[in-house]
Design a protein around this motif. Structure first.
Motif, PDB file in Angstrom:
ATOM      1  N   SER A  72      24.703 -10.109  36.722  1.00 52.86           N
ATOM      2  CA  SER A  72      24.685  -9.195  37.868  1.00 52.86           C
ATOM      3  C   SER A  72      23.604  -9.612  38.863  1.00 52.86           C
ATOM      4  O   SER A  72      22.426  -9.735  38.503  1.00 52.86           O
ATOM      5  N   GLN A  93      15.064   5.832  38.707  1.00 53.68           N
ATOM      6  CA  GLN A  93      15.100   4.370  38.785  1.00 53.68           C
ATOM      7  C   GLN A  93      14.749   3.889  40.192  1.00 53.68           C
ATOM      8  O   GLN A  93      14.160   2.825  40.366  1.00 53.68           O
ATOM      9  N   PRO A 112      18.455   0.716  32.649  1.00 49.41           N
ATOM     10  CA  PRO A 112      17.637  -0.210  33.403  1.00 49.41           C
ATOM     11  C   PRO A 112      16.253  -0.390  32.787  1.00 49.41           C
ATOM     12  O   PRO A 112      15.629   0.576  32.352  1.00 49.41           O
ATOM     13  N   SER A 115      23.094  -2.034  28.856  1.00 53.19           N
ATOM     14  CA  SER A 115      23.185  -0.692  29.425  1.00 53.19           C
ATOM     15  C   SER A 115      23.746   0.283  28.399  1.00 53.19           C
ATOM     16  O   SER A 115      23.763   1.484  28.618  1.00 53.19           O
ATOM     17  N   SER A 135      23.123   1.944  38.274  1.00 51.12           N
ATOM     18  CA  SER A 135      22.077   2.415  37.368  1.00 51.12           C
ATOM     19  C   SER A 135      20.755   1.704  37.647  1.00 51.12           C
ATOM     20  O   SER A 135      19.686   2.319  37.641  1.00 51.12           O
ATOM     21  N   SER A 136      20.827   0.409  37.917  1.00 43.94           N
ATOM     22  CA  SER A 136      19.619  -0.383  38.154  1.00 43.94           C
ATOM     23  C   SER A 136      18.903  -0.017  39.442  1.00 43.94           C
ATOM     24  O   SER A 136      17.702  -0.271  39.562  1.00 43.94           O
ATOM     25  N   GLY A 170      26.600  -0.479  36.014  1.00 51.68           N
ATOM     26  CA  GLY A 170      25.358  -1.198  35.720  1.00 51.68           C
ATOM     27  C   GLY A 170      24.460  -1.346  36.928  1.00 51.68           C
ATOM     28  O   GLY A 170      23.276  -1.017  36.884  1.00 51.68           O
ATOM     29  N   SER A 171      25.037  -1.833  38.013  1.00 47.69           N
ATOM     30  CA  SER A 171      24.168  -2.070  39.167  1.00 47.69           C
ATOM     31  C   SER A 171      23.717  -0.766  39.826  1.00 47.69           C
ATOM     32  O   SER A 171      22.581  -0.687  40.298  1.00 47.69           O
ATOM     33  N   VAL A 174      22.340  -7.940  41.290  1.00 46.96           N
ATOM     34  CA  VAL A 174      21.378  -6.849  41.480  1.00 46.96           C
ATOM     35  C   VAL A 174      20.334  -6.882  40.352  1.00 46.96           C
ATOM     36  O   VAL A 174      19.133  -6.809  40.594  1.00 46.96           O
ATOM     37  N   ASP A 175      20.831  -7.006  39.115  1.00 45.55           N
ATOM     38  CA  ASP A 175      19.919  -7.021  37.968  1.00 45.55           C
ATOM     39  C   ASP A 175      19.035  -8.261  37.957  1.00 45.55           C
ATOM     40  O   ASP A 175      17.886  -8.202  37.521  1.00 45.55           O
TER      41      ASP A 175
END
Lengths: 156, 183
Positions: free
Chosen positions: B33, A28, B139, B117, A89-90, A86-87, B35-36
């Motif tokens: 989020s 990623q 992601p 996710s 992972s992103s 989640g973050s 970041v997302d």
């Protein structure tokens, strides 16, 4: 100057590859780099910066939720762990993400000691990544200052 | 005289295309989020999309004018070609947002993509049943967005071509009638 650039570029390549090999980063992160270009040269650094701020915030939440004298609300801890998972992972923060998976299981099992241990590990791990990436970004700066270009590093 | 009404000479205006501008998809992205949000915004920009990002389903509804406070009259100029929303969000979930959009006459035609996710089959089924265009596992990759964009562009092209074809048939019809009437 060319010899210096070449040396820095090789250092950079080796360092980047080692981060993947040691499990700090995964695919990623490579995806993130694909999104960076001359028009947005700081994209990766910006996203990672947001991620580390997120780490501070979420770990703070987890610590507070675990610090309750009396009953701990494990679902509250779990909610923050889910967000961190989640973050991480992103952005390709592989070790942090892996810890979150374990952490989540401890939350679901209402395992207090397990959660406290994971909290400590997650804190250490995100800081370690932060240091490693700072070193990587510094190498990039040095290459550019020496008049060179940051090479594309092929992990596979 | 009949020459004037040849089909190819009819004016074809652009308002049959619902694209925000030629080749540019306008995407509304929803994620709690930070970041997302940063990530998906960049992903979409790199894929030549116009992007609006909001941090909650409630804000998305406000943006679309579906929150009940505003009438949708002022939003006729709002051209959204795609909505991408995270599934798990505090307050209103992406699933609930999907339902609200599909209930609205103004926006039900807009494709809605759910991102999550977690690879939970009943969740995916539920979203698809409710009319989601697609379900992406986070992601999200550049390849996912490119694939989405290509299929949406093809769908737009098909709609546009159908409209053009229909107009051509109508124009041909008028032309034949006039020719028969020997005008």
């Amino acid at each position: 100057m060319d010899a210096l650039v070449a040396q820095l570029q090789m250092q950079y390549r080796n360092y980047t590859v080692s981060l993947y090999q040691q499990g700090f980063l995964d695919d990623q992160f490579t995806e993130l780099k694909k999104l960076q270009d001359d028009a947005s040269p700081d994209f990766v650094a910006e996203v990672l910066s947001l991620f580390f701020e997120d780490c501070v915030k979420l770990i703070g939440n987890m610590a507070r939720a675990l610090d309750q004298t009396g009953t701990v609300d494990f679902s509250q801890v779990g909610a923050s762990v889910h967000q961190l998972k989640g973050s991480s992972s992103s952005v390709g923060a592989k070790r942090v993400k892996g810890l979150c998976v374990t952490f989540k299981e401890y939350c679901e099992a209402n395992n207090y000691e397990g959660c406290v241990r994971c909290l400590q590990q997650v804190d250490i791990e995100y800081k370690a990544l932060q240091t490693k990436l700072q070193d990587m970004f510094n190498l990039e700066k040095q290459i550019i200052q020496a008049g060179g270009k940051v090479p594309q590093v092929d992990i596979n | 005289m009949a020459e004037v009404l040849r089909p190819e000479m009819l004016d074809i205006s652009n308002d049959t295309s619902s694209l925000a501008s030629p080749e540019l998809l306008h995407v509304l992205a929803v994620d709690d989020s930070i970041v997302d949000r940063k990530f998906i915004e960049r992903l979409l920009r790199v894929s030549s999309c116009k992007v609006t990002v909001v941090d909650s389903a409630t804000r998305a509804l406000q943006y679309l004018g579906l929150d009940g406070d505003n009438s949708s009259v002022g939003f006729q100029d709002l051209k959204i070609n795609l909505i991408m929303t995270d599934y798990s969000m505090p307050g209103m979930t992406g699933y609930e947002l999907l339902k609200k959009i599909k209930e609205s006459s103004a926006f039900r035609e807009i494709p809605v993509v759910i991102m999550s996710s977690e690879n939970i089959l009943p969740r995916i089924d539920r979203c698809l049943e409710e009319g989601a265009e697609d379900f992406l596992l986070k992601p999200v990759k550049l390849a996912d967005v490119k694939r989405l964009r290509d299929s949406l562009m093809k769908a737009e092209e098909r709609v546009f071509k159908n409209i053009m074809h229909k107009r051509e048939l109508e124009a041909n019809d008028i032309y034949s009638q006039l020719k028969r009437a020997k005008i």
